[in-house]
Write a protein that holds these residues in place. Sequence first.
Motif, mmCIF file in Angstrom:
data_model
loop_
_atom_site.group_PDB
_atom_site.id
_atom_site.type_symbol
_atom_site.label_atom_id
_atom_site.label_comp_id
_atom_site.label_asym_id
_atom_site.label_seq_id
_atom_site.Cartn_x
_atom_site.Cartn_y
_atom_site.Cartn_z
ATOM 1 N N GLU A 53 0.783 -1.598 -0.152
ATOM 2 C CA GLU A 53 -0.107 -0.034 0.082
ATOM 3 C C GLU A 53 0.739 1.043 -0.080
ATOM 4 N N GLU A 54 0.700 2.370 -0.596
ATOM 5 C CA GLU A 54 0.691 3.760 -0.209
ATOM 6 C C GLU A 54 0.809 3.855 1.209
ATOM 7 N N LEU A 55 2.166 4.494 1.583
ATOM 8 C CA LEU A 55 2.471 5.625 2.725
ATOM 9 C C LEU A 55 2.562 6.148 3.055
ATOM 10 N N ASN A 56 2.175 6.758 4.418
ATOM 11 C CA ASN A 56 2.868 7.727 4.952
ATOM 12 C C ASN A 56 3.816 8.221 5.350
ATOM 13 N N LEU A 57 4.751 9.388 5.026
ATOM 14 C CA LEU A 57 6.575 9.576 5.414
ATOM 15 C C LEU A 57 6.613 9.840 6.607
ATOM 16 N N LYS A 58 5.590 11.016 7.219
ATOM 17 C CA LYS A 58 5.686 11.340 8.197
ATOM 18 C C LYS A 58 5.628 10.333 9.482
ATOM 19 N N PHE A 59 4.911 9.169 9.153
ATOM 20 C CA PHE A 59 4.491 8.619 10.395
ATOM 21 C C PHE A 59 5.110 6.978 10.204
ATOM 22 N N SER A 60 6.040 6.483 8.962
ATOM 23 C CA SER A 60 6.604 5.820 9.002
ATOM 24 C C SER A 60 8.534 6.129 9.169
ATOM 25 N N GLY A 61 8.859 4.597 9.258
ATOM 26 C CA GLY A 61 10.495 4.611 9.888
ATOM 27 C C GLY A 61 10.870 3.438 9.449
ATOM 28 N N VAL A 62 12.419 3.561 10.306
ATOM 29 C CA VAL A 62 13.213 2.374 10.049
ATOM 30 C C VAL A 62 14.356 3.011 11.333
ATOM 31 N N LYS A 63 14.292 1.047 11.669
ATOM 32 C CA LYS A 63 15.764 1.298 12.905
ATOM 33 C C LYS A 63 17.372 0.263 12.819
ATOM 34 N N VAL A 64 17.818 0.510 12.620
ATOM 35 C CA VAL A 64 18.871 -0.754 12.092
ATOM 36 C C VAL A 64 19.574 -0.650 12.943
ATOM 37 N N THR A 65 20.181 -2.199 13.839
ATOM 38 C CA THR A 65 21.059 -1.910 14.904
ATOM 39 C C THR A 65 22.073 -2.907 14.336
ATOM 40 N N ASP A 66 23.219 -2.867 15.059
ATOM 41 C CA ASP A 66 24.358 -3.752 14.493
ATOM 42 C C ASP A 66 24.348 -5.009 15.440
ATOM 43 N N PRO A 67 25.869 -6.055 15.260
ATOM 44 C CA PRO A 67 25.463 -7.183 16.515
ATOM 45 C C PRO A 67 25.318 -6.795 17.520
ATOM 46 N N ASP A 68 26.296 -5.786 18.060
ATOM 47 C CA ASP A 68 26.348 -5.018 19.341
ATOM 48 C C ASP A 68 24.941 -4.677 19.651
ATOM 49 N N LYS A 69 23.707 -4.396 19.530
ATOM 50 C CA LYS A 69 22.482 -3.694 19.320
ATOM 51 C C LYS A 69 23.249 -2.278 20.048
ATOM 52 N N LYS A 70 23.494 -1.645 18.283
ATOM 53 C CA LYS A 70 24.021 -0.445 18.614
ATOM 54 C C LYS A 70 23.100 0.117 17.360
ATOM 55 N N GLU A 71 22.597 1.143 17.199
ATOM 56 C CA GLU A 71 21.994 2.325 16.863
ATOM 57 C C GLU A 71 22.853 2.559 15.451
ATOM 58 N N ILE A 72 22.884 2.112 14.036
ATOM 59 C CA ILE A 72 23.142 2.531 12.599
ATOM 60 C C ILE A 72 22.741 4.394 12.801
ATOM 61 N N HIS A 104 8.559 0.614 10.972
ATOM 62 C CA HIS A 104 7.513 1.032 11.259
ATOM 63 C C HIS A 104 5.819 2.005 10.433
ATOM 64 N N VAL A 105 4.893 1.342 9.640
ATOM 65 C CA VAL A 105 4.790 2.380 8.663
ATOM 66 C C VAL A 105 3.467 2.534 9.083
ATOM 67 N N LEU A 106 2.702 3.406 8.421
ATOM 68 C CA LEU A 106 1.274 4.154 8.584
ATOM 69 C C LEU A 106 0.897 4.062 6.931
ATOM 70 N N SER A 107 0.089 3.560 6.322
ATOM 71 C CA SER A 107 -0.361 3.343 5.471
ATOM 72 C C SER A 107 -1.213 4.636 5.071
ATOM 73 N N THR A 108 -1.439 5.143 4.330
ATOM 74 C CA THR A 108 -1.937 6.172 3.569
ATOM 75 C C THR A 108 -3.407 6.032 4.062
ATOM 76 N N ASP A 109 -4.003 4.800 4.174
ATOM 77 C CA ASP A 109 -6.004 5.060 4.515
ATOM 78 C C ASP A 109 -5.443 4.609 6.120
ATOM 79 N N GLY A 110 -4.332 5.206 6.892
ATOM 80 C CA GLY A 110 -4.953 5.214 8.350
ATOM 81 C C GLY A 110 -3.982 3.936 9.071
ATOM 82 N N HIS A 111 -4.154 2.679 8.353
ATOM 83 C CA HIS A 111 -3.340 1.754 8.606
ATOM 84 C C HIS A 111 -1.897 1.337 9.626
ATOM 85 N N LYS A 112 -1.816 0.723 10.481
ATOM 86 C CA LYS A 112 -0.107 1.095 11.373
ATOM 87 C C LYS A 112 0.343 -0.694 10.730
ATOM 88 N N THR A 113 1.437 -0.767 10.780
ATOM 89 C CA THR A 113 1.618 -1.970 10.328
ATOM 90 C C THR A 113 3.425 -2.168 10.511
#
Length: 123
Positions: A53-72, A104-113
């Motif tokens: 589905e199309e996404l709402n960028l303002k309420f979508s994001g990504v976090k990546v962590t390394d093998p030591d659980k440190k955020e990239i 985590h993303v928010l689709s333009t129709d308002g559903h979070k996944t």
Amino acid sequence: MTMSKLNRIAFIALILTAAAASQALAHAHLKTSSPAEKASVVSPGELDLTFTEELNLKFSGVKVTDPDKKEITLGDAALKDDDKVLAVPISGTLAPGNYTVDWHVLSTDGHKTSGIYTFTVKP
């Protein structure tokens, strides 16, 4: 119970079932990712997460962590391909090891996944 009353109950049940099914289909599900889940890759310069589905960028994001659980450190996310691809630049080169992508993303129709997957940067 008369047959017409039974038909009305069956019709209402069918409508409710169809409505529930259409709501479940409206969520933005992760279709593909690059790097892919459980892939072994050279250090990527960007994550590309493709959704259904199309996404709402303002309420979508990504976090990546390394093998030591440190955020990239990541760059600013952007949308591509009819707003269904969340593109996130990776700052710098990733060292070899297992990385976790927590999105985590928010689709333009308002559903979070949301979801989590891993990939490996090979030496």
